[in-house]
Enzyme design. Structure first.
Site, PDB file in Angstrom:
ATOM      1  N   MET A  30       3.906  -4.174   5.542  1.00 28.21           N
ATOM      2  CA  MET A  30       3.671  -4.500   6.943  1.00 28.21           C
ATOM      3  C   MET A  30       4.906  -5.199   7.526  1.00 28.21           C
ATOM      4  SD  MET A  30      -0.326  -5.296   7.573  1.00 28.21           S
ATOM      5  CE  MET A  30      -0.371  -6.973   6.986  1.00 28.21           C
ATOM      6  N   HIS A  34      10.649  -9.594   2.272  1.00 27.09           N
ATOM      7  CA  HIS A  34      11.268 -10.657   1.489  1.00 27.09           C
ATOM      8  C   HIS A  34      11.627 -10.082   0.118  1.00 27.09           C
ATOM      9  CE1 HIS A  34       7.326 -10.834  -0.419  1.00 27.09           C
ATOM     10  NE2 HIS A  34       6.765 -11.104   0.749  1.00 27.09           N
ATOM     11  N   HIS A  37       9.153  -7.789  -1.706  1.00 32.66           N
ATOM     12  CA  HIS A  37       9.153  -6.384  -1.293  1.00 32.66           C
ATOM     13  C   HIS A  37      10.330  -5.639  -1.921  1.00 32.66           C
ATOM     14  CE1 HIS A  37       6.916  -8.136   2.268  1.00 32.66           C
ATOM     15  NE2 HIS A  37       6.102  -7.166   1.885  1.00 32.66           N
ATOM     16  N   SER A 186       5.092 -12.875   3.460  1.00 36.37           N
ATOM     17  CA  SER A 186       5.624 -12.808   4.823  1.00 36.37           C
ATOM     18  C   SER A 186       5.119 -13.970   5.663  1.00 36.37           C
ATOM     19  CB  SER A 186       5.207 -11.482   5.472  1.00 36.37           C
ATOM     20  OG  SER A 186       5.711 -10.389   4.731  1.00 36.37           O
TER      21      SER A 186
END
Length: 285
Positions: A30, A34, A37, A186
């Site tokens: 989404m 960071h 990911h 996130s």
């Protein structure tokens, strides 16, 4: 790196990949990316030939409109990071592309979605099931990569893949953490400096609880101790702190530490508000 915004363009490009026999890896996100990911991306690059990362803030999995509105959106920075990471393709659809009409179909994952996150976020996992199934149909990946931090989401997606016979392998990558133990998320970017320090109570409590359980303490004692720990911390509100079977998410009140027990058979899961930000974490035993 190609950036595509429509399902049709994506399918055409991936058709060419399949014709050459390339395997496709999907990392659904989404955005607000960071290092966690990027770790998923690294795993995807190591295990597939062509990596697709989707960035889509899915409105149907937010049961709180304010949470959807506040969710961080950093598209330019995300695209830059993915380019540097060597991603082959970014799928960046608008809401109207993924939901040309409101979805009538609903998923019911039974008991799996009524505990932990499901109990506090009704409808959340229906939204997850809808969007992930859409992405699986559009991309048709050989492998899809998810983080262990979202343990219940992983269990939900595995159930969906098994029950609906999706031809995709779900790969779970261990939780990425900051140096002080905080799980990368996130949502961490929304924490104030003071709340960022307070947020460490989640990981500290998980590691303490695991240590106490393995030392032979009862779950009742451990849970009571952790609840007291949260009550003493200002600006933090505990929602749940539960011991579960990792695969089924069934809540239990004791662990089996005999030689017959499977590695990581159990997990401790927690969610708490730190200031105005809701964080989740888990730790396997």
């Amino acid at each position: 790196m190609k950036i595509l915004e429509t399902k049709q363009a994506l399918k055409q490009q991936l058709f060419a990949c399949r014709k050459t026999g390339q395997t496709i890896g999907l990392v659904p996100t989404m955005g607000a990316l960071h290092d966690g990911h990027l770790k998923l991306v690294k795993n995807a690059k190591a295990n597939t030939d062509f990596v697709v990362v989707s960035i889509f803030v899915n409105p149907t999995q937010f049961n709180n409109p304010a949470d959807l509105e506040k969710y961080p959106r950093t598209i330019e920075q995300d695209v830059k990071l993915l380019g540097e990471a060597g991603v082959d393709m970014v799928f960046l659809p608008a809401v109207g592309e993924m939901y040309p009409e409101p979805t009538k179909l609903t998923f019911d994952f039974g008991a799996l979605e009524r505990v932990l996150e499901g109990a506090f976020r009704p409808g959340h996992f229906n939204g997850v099931g809808v969007i992930v199934s859409k992405l699986f149909h559009i991309v048709q990946p050989d492998k899809a990569f998810f983080g262990q931090k979202d343990l219940q989401q992983v269990a939900i997606i595995r159930r969906m893949v098994d029950d609906l016979s999706f031809g995709v392998e779900v790969v779970v990558v261990p939780t990425s953490r900051e140096l002080d133990g905080l799980a990368m998320s996130s949502r961490n970017g929304r924490l104030t400096a003071v709340d960022r320090k307070r947020a460490l109570i989640l990981f500290d409590s998980l590691t303490l609880a695991r240590k106490e359980l393995l030392a032979g303490k009862s779950w009742f004692e451990v849970q009571k101790k952790i609840s007291h720990k949260f009550n003493l911390e200002q600006g933090v509100e505990l929602e749940y702190f539960e011991l579960v079977r990792t695969k089924s998410l069934e809540t239990v009140s004791a662990i089996d530490i005999s030689q017959q027990a499977e590695p990581q058979e159990y997990s401790i899961c927690t969610a708490a508000y730190v200031g105005e930000v809701r964080l989740i974490d888990n730790l396997s035993i």
